[in-house]
Motif scaffolding. Structure first.
Motif, PDB file in Angstrom:
ATOM      1  N   GLN A   1      68.274  39.850  -8.518  1.00 23.94           N
ATOM      2  CA  GLN A   1      66.862  40.155  -8.659  1.00 23.94           C
ATOM      3  C   GLN A   1      66.633  41.498  -9.339  1.00 23.94           C
TER       4      GLN A   1
ATOM      5  N   ALA B   1      64.375  40.667 -12.621  1.00 25.32           N
ATOM      6  CA  ALA B   1      62.963  40.829 -12.298  1.00 25.32           C
ATOM      7  C   ALA B   1      62.100  41.071 -13.530  1.00 25.32           C
TER       8      ALA B   1
ATOM      9  N   GLN C   1      53.172  34.896  -7.413  1.00 23.56           N
ATOM     10  CA  GLN C   1      52.250  36.011  -7.210  1.00 23.56           C
ATOM     11  C   GLN C   1      51.360  36.214  -8.435  1.00 23.56           C
ATOM     12  N   ARG C   2      51.940  36.077  -9.620  1.00 24.48           N
ATOM     13  CA  ARG C   2      51.150  36.242 -10.832  1.00 24.48           C
ATOM     14  C   ARG C   2      50.061  35.169 -10.910  1.00 24.48           C
TER      15      ARG C   2
ATOM     16  N   GLY D   1      59.408  38.522 -15.163  1.00 26.26           N
ATOM     17  CA  GLY D   1      57.993  38.858 -15.258  1.00 26.26           C
ATOM     18  C   GLY D   1      57.447  38.603 -16.647  1.00 26.26           C
TER      19      GLY D   1
ATOM     20  N   GLY E   1      52.736  39.788 -14.762  1.00 24.21           N
ATOM     21  CA  GLY E   1      54.104  39.374 -14.451  1.00 24.21           C
ATOM     22  C   GLY E   1      55.096  40.505 -14.647  1.00 24.21           C
ATOM     23  N   GLU E   2      54.922  41.269 -15.723  1.00 22.75           N
ATOM     24  CA  GLU E   2      55.819  42.389 -16.001  1.00 22.75           C
ATOM     25  C   GLU E   2      55.718  43.447 -14.907  1.00 22.75           C
TER      26      GLU E   2
ATOM     27  N   ILE F   1      57.757  36.083  -8.336  1.00 23.31           N
ATOM     28  CA  ILE F   1      56.982  36.718  -9.406  1.00 23.31           C
ATOM     29  C   ILE F   1      55.987  35.734 -10.007  1.00 23.31           C
ATOM     30  N   SER F   2      56.439  34.532 -10.320  1.00 23.39           N
ATOM     31  CA  SER F   2      55.550  33.556 -10.961  1.00 23.39           C
ATOM     32  C   SER F   2      54.433  33.116 -10.023  1.00 23.39           C
TER      33      SER F   2
ATOM     34  N   LEU G   1      59.436  44.375  -8.121  1.00 22.21           N
ATOM     35  CA  LEU G   1      60.528  43.684  -7.431  1.00 22.21           C
ATOM     36  C   LEU G   1      61.871  44.309  -7.763  1.00 22.21           C
TER      37      LEU G   1
ATOM     38  N   LEU H   1      54.749  42.949 -11.787  1.00 18.29           N
ATOM     39  CA  LEU H   1      55.372  42.392 -10.584  1.00 18.29           C
ATOM     40  C   LEU H   1      56.891  42.466 -10.671  1.00 18.29           C
ATOM     41  N   GLY H   2      57.430  42.209 -11.866  1.00 19.06           N
ATOM     42  CA  GLY H   2      58.870  42.302 -12.051  1.00 19.06           C
ATOM     43  C   GLY H   2      59.380  43.714 -11.851  1.00 19.06           C
TER      44      GLY H   2
END
Length: 390
Positions: free
Chosen positions: A51, A55, A113-114, A59, A333-334, A110-111, A340, A336-337
């Protein structure tokens, strides 16, 4: 809660439970086969290691392709990892299964949550949907290990037999398929198109935003507190002569409290403000870390554990809500990545730091030093308040 959100929460539970069950069964099998605790530690680190590196690419991939494609790849990876452990339950394959199931869970989180964040309308709905979504990992961390443990003990002719482990890994391999069936009916959101001629985004550019930097700092402070509690409580309990089962119950009380507060938060979302919840959680954590080492009984430690679970359980929904409010929609997404990646890197590094600190200043000192740090860090959370609250 809408039917679509309920499906996505159950999808998260199934995929995350695959990783959680594998994370419980694989070390037990390695220990049964005679591998050292050091080797088991390496095996456990594999679940977070993927991860760290996946990540940010995950994202960006979610920003370009939405929900279903990254979820599809996650399902395939998780099924492959757990399925390989069914066929070849040996240590090198268990390490590969850890890498695949851990990485699959990170990409899926990630996906999901986004998608959920983009589908929400306004700050109030963000707080509600992320409070509901945060219940998923808590449920899966119970369902996965519990189901795997039952199969390990009862699926074979004898408890702890290879047949039992194969059955546990087989169930873990099937669970992600349910995730895909739940996600498949979901309607994809319209992609966010970058302006023509714009430069390719770089993840580190997000850190130029002072609000994003503060949010990541607050997130690191509070995620480190989870790691401190998980690491220090067994050692502190051992020093006080508390049995292993009671120590496990103390840690379990923390997890139950964190899940319980997340179930209440959607009902209170209209009365919550992200920055206030974060400031309160940091100050409460600092106070609890200050008094925790003085608890001489299991009951006292259990009360502190429950209160700490209430405090830290409020954090993730608020962090997720603020992150979606302060970052560009095309880069959710980025962002969130990046979050993470930081959390998992911290989970790899911080236990080593805690061990060194414990050897130098004592286990109680680790609690006090972390509490002082997170208490001082509440100033960063205070800086997240909106202009109209100043």
């Amino acid at each position: 809660m809408t039917p679509e959100l309920a499906r996505l929460i159950f999808a998260q539970v199934c995929l995350h439970a695959c990783m959680a069950g594998t994370r419980m069964a694989a070390p037990l099998l390695a220990l049964r086969e005679g591998y050292s605790p050091a080797a088991v530690g390496v095996l456990l680190a594999m679940f977070a290691l993927t991860q760290v590196f996946l990540a940010l690419p995950a994202g960006r991939f979610a920003d370009r392709h939405g929900l279903k494609r990254p979820m599809g790849y996650s399902v395939v990876a998780a099924m492959l990892g757990a399925g390989m452990a069914v066929a070849y339950p040996v240590f090198p394959v268990l390490c590969l299964a850890a890498l695949l199931t851990g990485g699959a869970t990170g990409v899926a989180v990630i996906s999901l949550q986004r998608h959920v964040g983009r589908a929400a309308e306004g700050a109030l709905q963000l707080r509600r949907v992320f409070s509901w979504l945060s219940i998923g990992p808590a449920v899966s961390n119970f369902v996965g290990p519990f189901a795997a443990g039952l199969l390990i003990d009862h699926a074979g002719a004898l408890p702890n037999s290879t047949t039992g482990y194969r059955a546990a890994f087989f169930l873990m391999a099937v669970l992600p398929l349910a995730s895909w069936l739940l996600v498949r009916p979901t309607r994809e959101l319209a992609p966010v198109v970058a302006p023509p001629g714009s430069a390719p985004p770089r993840a580190w550019d997000l850190l130029r935003d002072p609000a994003f930097r503060r949010l990541m700092l607050v997130n690191w402070f509070l995620s480190s507190c989870w790691d401190v509690h998980t690491f220090v409580v067994p050692v502190l309990g051992f020093e006080k002569g508390i049995s292993a089962s009671v120590i496990g119950s103390i840690l379990g009380a923390f997890a139950v409290a964190a899940a319980a507060i997340r179930m209440v938060m959607p009902l209170l979302a209209a009365h919550l403000r992200e920055w206030r919840v974060l400031v309160g959680a940091m100050l409460m954590t600092a106070v609890l870390f200050a008094v925790y080492p003085f608890m001489g009984t299991a009951l006292g430690m259990g009360v502190c554990s429950v209160l700490l679970g209430f405090a830290l359980g409020t954090v993730q929904p608020m962090i997720m809500s603020m992150l979606h409010q302060i970052t560009p929609e095309a880069r959710h997404g980025e962002a969130l990545g990046l979050r993470l990646m930081a959390i998992n890197a911290s989970s790899v590094v911080m236990p080593l730091l805690f061990g060194t600190m414990g050897a130098v200043i004592g286990i109680a000192g680790v609690f006090w030093a972390t509490g002082a740090l997170v208490g001082a860090g509440a100033r960063a959370a205070w800086g997240l308040r909106p202009a109209d609250a100043q």
